[in-house]
Design an enzyme around this catalytic site. Structure first.
Site, PDB file in Angstrom:
ATOM      1  N   HIS A 132       2.294   0.267  10.581  1.00 35.91           N
ATOM      2  CA  HIS A 132       1.827   0.430   9.208  1.00 35.91           C
ATOM      3  C   HIS A 132       0.895   1.629   9.146  1.00 35.91           C
ATOM      4  CE1 HIS A 132       2.610  -4.043   7.963  1.00 35.91           C
ATOM      5  NE2 HIS A 132       3.700  -3.325   8.115  1.00 35.91           N
ATOM      6  N   ASP A 164       9.889   0.253   6.792  1.00 35.70           N
ATOM      7  CA  ASP A 164       9.257   1.558   6.515  1.00 35.70           C
ATOM      8  C   ASP A 164       9.126   1.831   5.020  1.00 35.70           C
ATOM      9  OD1 ASP A 164       9.280   2.243   9.352  1.00 35.70           O
ATOM     10  OD2 ASP A 164      11.422   2.595   9.108  1.00 35.70           O
TER      11      ASP A 164
END
Length: 430
Positions: A41, A13
């Site tokens: 993403h 992340d």
């Protein structure tokens, strides 16, 4: 000419999607090399937010070839939905540029059923799996029971392998207190998937090797992060694949000699989703402030992320394991409202300073972070477009992180949009 790997330098992340999206401008082909749809993403294109789980971020750039390599595990339904969604949004007009490795492994319904059932019975020992069947699919790959894309499009081979797997997997499901799965529905559904997927199938190792020989520039897109690597992460609180730069070679069939630059993506602080050690985690209002200001909720699961101060021990480890040639620092803007900012420079365990991250989980869980405190800048930097225009304390913070990491910071991001990025050095050499 350079071929570049982008890896997460923390627990995932970190903002890899945005960085890959920016680097795609300089690459000819973008390659995903590990993981599955447990990764998410998030990209901001203009005013539009685009979340991709399987297809490389380069798909948003017309004419770029996007390859999903043999190291990925693929859920056909998710892939097809993602393709259709991109087409409907006008983001994928020519899908002939999208290739799937004939050797990648297929996530089956029993993988997801086992994943969910095991996690439900784990109690306080939960790994924090997304329940998408990633781990069980990799188990079958390593156990030589897996179904690959080339098997899926061969009806006879697929039927045989499906029957063999269901015999074993239904016994597991019954032991876990779950209902067994039927052959007919799975066979019909997955043969429908096969009809769609076969147009994308290729020997992608050969395709990529020819591209390298022709002088094409490749960008390898990693998922998750270094500390989630099955070998080098905080085991057992890891994913099931090789998330580090070495996975780019094994997960695509491209020679390691053809990888020239490795850029590690790091937030200006640290986050983690799921269970596992996290020495700099903030369980107070400061951690909650980071979560809210940074929008720290998972792109795949929506789960709130655990938040903490920047950890130089983690980054130094990532530099060493991946051979990082540069660091892209993201979310620097999130720290703009803090009077002072802490940075972890090392760990103590039972009064002793540690040289590197401990491999033993029990040691890692009980490490005491050693902090130094730096002055904040209390200025909105989301509109800054040049590194030199950053507040002096922000530049001091970046320089200190660079010193602690022992690796140059080659990009700084101050917001989710493409234009909120300062490229200090281009790994493609342009």
């Amino acid at each position: 000419m350079a071929n570049v790997v982008v890896v997460g330098a923390q627990w995932g992340d970190e903002g890899k999607g945005k960085v890959v999206d920016i680097y795609t401008e300089y690459a000819d082909e973008i390659v995903r090399y590990q993981g599955g749809n447990n990764a998410g993403h998030t990209l901001v294109v203009g005013e539009e937010k685009v979340v991709l789980h399987l297809i490389p971020s380069g798909v948003l750039h017309a004419g770029k070839r996007c390859v999903i390599g043999n190291g990925v595990v693929l859920d056909p339904e998710v892939f097809i939905m993602e393709v259709n969604r991109l087409k409907a949004a006008g983001r994928l007009e020519d899908d002939s540029t999208l290739l799937l490795s004939e050797s990648l492994h297929i996530i089956m319904p029993y993988h997801k059923a086992i994943d969910i059932a095991r996690e439900a019975k784990s109690g306080d020992k939960k790994i924090g799996t997304t329940g998408r069947g990633i781990g069980p699919c990799y188990e079958d790959k390593i156990g030589r029971r897996g179904i690959r894309l080339m098997d899926l499009i061969d009806p006879v081979a697929f039927s045989r392998k499906l029957r063999e797997n269901l015999e074993e997997k239904n016994a597991i499901l019954e032991r876990l207190g779950e209902e067994p799965l039927g052959y007919n529905e799975i066979y019909r559904t997955y043969q429908d998937f096969a009809e769609i997927l076969k147009k994308y199938m290729a020997d992608t190792s050969l395709v990529l090797s020819k591209s390298v020989a022709a002088g094409k520039k490749l960008l390898f897109e990693g998922a998750q992060g270094t500390l989630l690597d099955v070998d080098h992460g905080t085991y057992p609180f890891v994913t099931s694949s090789s998330t580090c730069a070495g996975g780019a070679a094994t997960g695509t069939g491209v020679s390691p000699r053809e990888i020239h630059e490795v850029v590690g993506i790091s937030k200006a602080y640290v986050t983690r989703v799921g269970s596992g050690p996290f020495p700099t985690e903030l369980l107070d209002e400061t951690g909650e402030k980071l979560r809210q200001v940074g929008g720290e909720f998972g792109a795949t699961t929506g789960r709130p992320r655990r938040c903490g101060w920047f950890d130089a021990m983690v980054i130094r480890y990532a530099v060493r394991i991946n051979g990082l040639t540069g660091i892209a620092l993201t979310k620097l803007d999130v720290l703009s409202d803090f009077e002072t900012i802490k940075v972890c420079t090392g760990y103590r365990f039972e009064g002793q300073e540690l040289e590197t991250l401990p491999a033993k989980l029990e040691t890692f869980e009980n490490c005491e972070p050693v902090y130094e405190e730096l002055p904040g800048w209390k200025v909105d930097i989301t509109g800054v477009r040049s590194y030199d225009q950053l507040p002096e304390n922000a530049k001091k913070y970046v320089r200190r992180l660079e010193e602690l990491a022992g690796c140059p910071i080659v990009m700084v991001s101050v917001g989710p949009r493409r234009d909120q990025t300062m490229m200090i050095k281009n790994p493609f050499g342009e």
